[in-house]
Design an enzyme around this catalytic site. Structure first.
Site, PDB file in Angstrom:
ATOM      1  N   CYS A  73     -70.445 -33.528  36.499  1.00 14.52           N
ATOM      2  CA  CYS A  73     -71.820 -33.489  36.999  1.00 14.52           C
ATOM      3  C   CYS A  73     -72.178 -34.757  37.751  1.00 14.52           C
ATOM      4  O   CYS A  73     -73.276 -34.871  38.289  1.00 14.52           O
ATOM      5  CB  CYS A  73     -72.784 -33.298  35.831  1.00 14.52           C
ATOM      6  SG  CYS A  73     -72.834 -34.717  34.704  1.00 14.52           S
ATOM      7  N   CYS A  80     -68.807 -45.677  40.121  1.00 15.82           N
ATOM      8  CA  CYS A  80     -69.632 -46.610  39.351  1.00 15.82           C
ATOM      9  C   CYS A  80     -68.889 -47.170  38.155  1.00 15.82           C
ATOM     10  O   CYS A  80     -69.281 -48.194  37.605  1.00 15.82           O
ATOM     11  CB  CYS A  80     -70.926 -45.945  38.911  1.00 15.82           C
ATOM     12  SG  CYS A  80     -70.749 -44.877  37.455  1.00 15.82           S
ATOM     13  N   CYS A 162     -78.336 -39.838  39.040  1.00 14.86           N
ATOM     14  CA  CYS A 162     -77.443 -39.882  37.869  1.00 14.86           C
ATOM     15  C   CYS A 162     -77.993 -38.968  36.778  1.00 14.86           C
ATOM     16  O   CYS A 162     -79.207 -38.977  36.486  1.00 14.86           O
ATOM     17  CB  CYS A 162     -77.317 -41.312  37.364  1.00 14.86           C
ATOM     18  SG  CYS A 162     -76.298 -41.472  35.862  1.00 14.86           S
ATOM     19  N   GLN A 286     -79.369 -48.624  20.358  1.00 14.24           N
ATOM     20  CA  GLN A 286     -78.381 -47.636  20.766  1.00 14.24           C
ATOM     21  C   GLN A 286     -79.002 -46.662  21.756  1.00 14.24           C
ATOM     22  O   GLN A 286     -80.130 -46.199  21.577  1.00 14.24           O
ATOM     23  CB  GLN A 286     -77.845 -46.871  19.550  1.00 14.24           C
ATOM     24  CG  GLN A 286     -76.857 -47.653  18.713  1.00 14.24           C
ATOM     25  CD  GLN A 286     -77.515 -48.383  17.565  1.00 14.24           C
ATOM     26  OE1 GLN A 286     -78.727 -48.495  17.502  1.00 14.24           O
ATOM     27  NE2 GLN A 286     -76.710 -48.890  16.657  1.00 14.24           N
ATOM     28  N   TYR A 315     -75.813 -58.920  12.067  1.00 19.19           N
ATOM     29  CA  TYR A 315     -75.975 -58.396  13.429  1.00 19.19           C
ATOM     30  C   TYR A 315     -76.977 -57.234  13.393  1.00 19.19           C
ATOM     31  O   TYR A 315     -76.748 -56.169  13.967  1.00 19.19           O
ATOM     32  CB  TYR A 315     -74.646 -57.918  14.013  1.00 19.19           C
ATOM     33  CG  TYR A 315     -73.480 -58.864  13.867  1.00 19.19           C
ATOM     34  CD1 TYR A 315     -73.220 -59.861  14.809  1.00 19.19           C
ATOM     35  CD2 TYR A 315     -72.619 -58.770  12.774  1.00 19.19           C
ATOM     36  CE1 TYR A 315     -72.133 -60.720  14.677  1.00 19.19           C
ATOM     37  CE2 TYR A 315     -71.532 -59.631  12.623  1.00 19.19           C
ATOM     38  CZ  TYR A 315     -71.296 -60.598  13.583  1.00 19.19           C
ATOM     39  OH  TYR A 315     -70.221 -61.432  13.435  1.00 19.19           O
ATOM     40  N   ASN A 385     -72.549 -54.950  12.050  1.00 20.10           N
ATOM     41  CA  ASN A 385     -72.556 -54.169  13.289  1.00 20.10           C
ATOM     42  C   ASN A 385     -72.403 -55.148  14.460  1.00 20.10           C
ATOM     43  O   ASN A 385     -73.334 -55.366  15.237  1.00 20.10           O
ATOM     44  CB  ASN A 385     -73.857 -53.378  13.406  1.00 20.10           C
ATOM     45  CG  ASN A 385     -73.861 -52.414  14.580  1.00 20.10           C
ATOM     46  OD1 ASN A 385     -72.863 -52.289  15.295  1.00 20.10           O
ATOM     47  ND2 ASN A 385     -74.978 -51.746  14.804  1.00 20.10           N
ATOM     48  N   CYS A 411     -68.313 -50.950  17.837  1.00 20.66           N
ATOM     49  CA  CYS A 411     -68.255 -50.323  19.162  1.00 20.66           C
ATOM     50  C   CYS A 411     -66.959 -50.680  19.886  1.00 20.66           C
ATOM     51  O   CYS A 411     -66.788 -50.323  21.054  1.00 20.66           O
ATOM     52  CB  CYS A 411     -69.464 -50.739  19.998  1.00 20.66           C
ATOM     53  SG  CYS A 411     -69.582 -52.515  20.311  1.00 20.66           S
TER      54      CYS A 411
END
Length: 454
Positions: A73, A80, A162, A286, A315, A385, A411
């Site tokens: 899509c 990018c 976008c 998030q 964190y 985190n 992450c």
């Protein structure tokens, strides 16, 4: 092999950034948009002087496409550098993300027995981002564009249209562009250090409110941006705050240290899972609200009975996990190095009536255990985190603290694996590993790990 060479290669795997990987001779070749099982014609763009690796662009497919290939899509796919997996069937994305975590673990013998569960899918594959960050620059026709830097360059790719941000973020961005054009504020040039406009950040809350942040090199555009804020609010009544961030830095940092409210309070109220959060202009949250709620719920599941627990949340950011546990009866200390995020967390705790049971402190993570010990005495549960680089300076004090239960939210699979290996050597046992897909179409994967000790 030299830059400009045209080759045909077979793709065998994807690297950790979602690029196809093939080889010729002893050289590994990384190709964006190519998928395992495909024969591809490529053009060499860069050959590493440090090792047997090269990077290439995809010229065309030779033969049949991979069964995992689907139409994307994205109007700027491959340019990018954001949604590098949006041409991959979603089930295959999830399977690859699980394997990415498994591969990171496989490099550490200490993690040989760790079992990685299937990745939890996002309910939305597009229009899931509650925040969009754009570079402001002059386009090829001289008009102002909002976009992102192409990989490994400072060439700005136009991101109009976008499909990833929530509605109506893209529509608000287009209106901001038109108003900036009418005010004739020049974009910033990093080479000459001239011009003003640097970045545009738009955040949407769960209730539909919009916070707009415009980062400029100085305070000079303030009068023009104040006019823009009023006009923007008339066209988009959902815009509740507009902030000018003054960023004279030469480091490429997104934000400077000064925020000027042009409209509203400069704050946004959001809700993730069971907690209501107050978020300021520069706060980190998030970007996938639904999946962030699922992540918080996974932490709660791993913790079990929270009432009476003494918890340190390192964190902590704006306090989402800390407040989720405090709401269930835990006594929580949240430690975060970003002072603005700590202020946001304190406001949220006050608003939820949890200021007595959730304490937030601005400090580095390495000193968090000492701080929590002074407030809580013993620590029953440690939640971490960290940013993508992992625990860093906090790793040693954590391994020495002997907290009986640790929940690690990560992450970065590679830094997670390295930290877990060290924790296992210090006496911890990995009990569960749950990947969660917060960013469909991208190579990023969040992972929640439960560890116990003794």
């Amino acid at each position: 092999m030299r830059k400009g060479d045209i080759l045909t290669i077979s793709i065998d795997a994807l690297d950790h950034e979602g690029r196809g990987v093939g080889s010729q001779g002893n050289k590994e070749i990384h190709v964006p948009l190519a998928l395992p099982g495909e024969q591809v014609r490529v053009r060499i763009e860069h050959v590493s002087p440090h090792g047997p690796r090269a990077w290439a662009s995809l010229v065309r497919l030779e033969g049949s496409p991979s069964p995992a290939r689907v139409p994307s899509c994205c109007p700027a796919l491959g340019e990018c550098g954001g949604c590098m997996l949006s041409h991959v069937r979603y089930a295959d994305q999830l399977a690859w993300k699980r394997r990415r975590v498994e591969r990171a673990f496989s490099r550490h013998p200490e993690l040989a027995s760790a079992q990685v569960d299937k990745a939890i899918a996002s309910p939305l594959e597009v229009q899931y981002r509650n925040k969009a960050k754009y570079v402001l620059a002059s386009g090829n026709d001289g008009r102002l564009v909002y976009g992102s830097y192409a990989p490994l360059s400072h060439r700005v790719v136009d991101m109009a249209g976008c499909q990833v941000p929530e509605v109506p973020i893209d529509a608000v961005a287009k209106t901001v562009m038109n108003l900036l054009e009418s005010e004739r504020i020049p974009p910033h040039d990093e080479r000459t250090r001239s011009g003003e406009l640097r970045y545009l950040v738009i955040r949407r809350s769960s209730e539909g409110g919009i916070l707009v942040v415009i980062a400029c090199a100085s305070e000079a555009p303030r009068p023009a941006l104040a006019r823009l804020a009023q006009l923007l609010c008339r066209e988009h009544p959902e815009v509740t705050s507009v902030v000018l961030n003054v960023n004279p830095k030469t480091s490429g940092a997104l934000f400077g240290d000064v925020d000027i409210n042009l409209l509203g309070t400069g704050m946004l109220s959001d809700r993730i899972g069971d907690v209501s959060l107050v978020v300021s202009a520069r706060a980190f949250l998030q970007v996938n609200r639904l999946q962030a709620g699922r992540l918080y719920a996974e932490v709660v599941r791993l913790v079990g009975e929270a009432k009476g627990l003494r918890v340190l949340d390192l964190y902590t950011g704006v306090g989402g996990i800390a407040l989720t546990l405090a709401r269930l009866g835990a006594r929580v200390v949240g430690v975060e190095s970003h002072a603005g995020a700590v202020e946001d967390a304190r406001r949220s705790a006050q608003g939820m009536g949890l200021a007595e049971t959730a304490t937030f402190v601005a400090a580095d993570a390495a000193s968090g255990l000492q701080i929590a010990a002074r407030v809580l005495g013993n620590i029953d549960l440690l939640v971490v985190n960290p940013p993508r680089k992992g625990l860093s300076d906090a790793r040693v004090p954590i391994t020495q603290a002997s907290v009986p239960h640790l929940v690690y939210v990560s992450c970065g699979p590679e830094s997670l694996a390295a930290d877990l290996a060290e924790l296992v050597r210090a006496g911890y046992r990995v009990e569960s590993v749950q990947p969660i897909d917060l960013m469909p179409g991208t190579p990023h994967v969040e992972t929640v790990v439960s560890l116990s000790r003794g």
